[in-house]
Scaffold this active site. Structure first.
Site, PDB file in Angstrom:
ATOM      1  CG  ASP A  76       2.165   3.930   0.597  1.00 54.02           C
ATOM      2  OD1 ASP A  76       3.196   4.260  -0.202  1.00 54.02           O
ATOM      3  OD2 ASP A  76       0.884   3.253   0.044  1.00 54.02           O
TER       4      ASP A  76
ATOM      5  CG  ASP B 296       0.513   6.881  -3.658  1.00 51.31           C
ATOM      6  OD1 ASP B 296       0.066   5.779  -2.889  1.00 51.31           O
ATOM      7  OD2 ASP B 296       0.796   6.740  -4.827  1.00 51.31           O
TER       8      ASP B 296
ATOM      9  CG  ASP C 228       0.650   1.446  -2.994  1.00 56.19           C
ATOM     10  OD1 ASP C 228       0.077   2.275  -2.672  1.00 56.19           O
ATOM     11  OD2 ASP C 228       1.624   1.422  -3.552  1.00 56.19           O
TER      12      ASP C 228
ATOM     13  CG  ASP D 105      -1.424   3.601  -5.967  1.00 57.75           C
ATOM     14  OD1 ASP D 105      -1.830   4.292  -5.173  1.00 57.75           O
ATOM     15  OD2 ASP D 105      -0.334   2.968  -6.425  1.00 57.75           O
TER      16      ASP D 105
END
Length: 189
Positions: free
Chosen positions: A68, A65, A86, A90
């Site tokens: 990216d 994570d 993103d 999440d």
């Protein structure tokens, strides 16, 4: 907010990790989706009552994570959609992990639900306040990274400790909700 202070210190390591990915054409959005899939595996392991394994998977998911955004900046592929993707994935990851904990009976579902609400509100408040013109609202003691780290630590301690991680994360999330509410009030009044 606490862990974000260390972002600059690990920047070089993250860049070294993403260079090979950039060379073979992996996109930041691909990394984002991979990170979510890893979190879903962690959620499933919580459901199976394997918190230690779930924690190890979440550690690797957290690393992915973090990659990216670094990859996007290094390759010049920063985009508003990438940031949106993103953030959305999440939220899916966070919800799935808590759902897995509840389904696995590792914590009382009511506490999990309150934790879920607090975690989502922390994110929502930031987004909504920033859209209203507050400036960057990254205040509070428990942003996503801190909450995840707490769940990982308590999960590594064993099955009977996961619930205490949920209690702590829930409490800190709601404190952060109040902190952000106050900060938004001060900036937007």
């Amino acid at each position: 907010m606490v862990l974000n202070r260390y972002r600059e210190k690990v920047k070089g390591y993250l860049e070294a990790m993403v260079r090979p990915l950039a060379k073979i054409g992996i996109t930041p959005n691909t990394i984002t989706v991979l990170g979510m899939l890893i979190s879903l595996l962690g959620a499933y392991l919580f459901y199976l009552r394997e918190p230690g394994l779930a924690a190890l998977v979440l550690i690797s998911g957290s690393l992915v994570d973090a990659l990216d955004g670094t990859l996007a900046r290094m390759t010049g592929k920063v985009s508003r959609f990438g940031a949106f993707l993103d953030s959305t994935l999440d939220r899916i990851s966070d919800g799935a992990v808590l759902f897995g904990i509840a389904l696995g009976g590792l914590a009382d579902w009511r506490w999990v639900f309150l934790t879920f609400m607090g975690a989502y509100l922390v994110s929502y408040e930031r987004c909504r306040a920033e859209l209203a013109g507050s400036g960057k609202l990254d205040v509070g003691i428990a942003e996503r990274a801190e909450r995840l780290l707490i769940l990982i630590a308590f999960s590594l301690a064993g099955v009977k400790y996961v619930k205490y991680g949920v209690y702590l994360v829930g409490t800190l999330a709601w404190i952060t909700v109040v902190q952000r509410m106050w900060a938004a009030y001060q900036r937007l009044k």
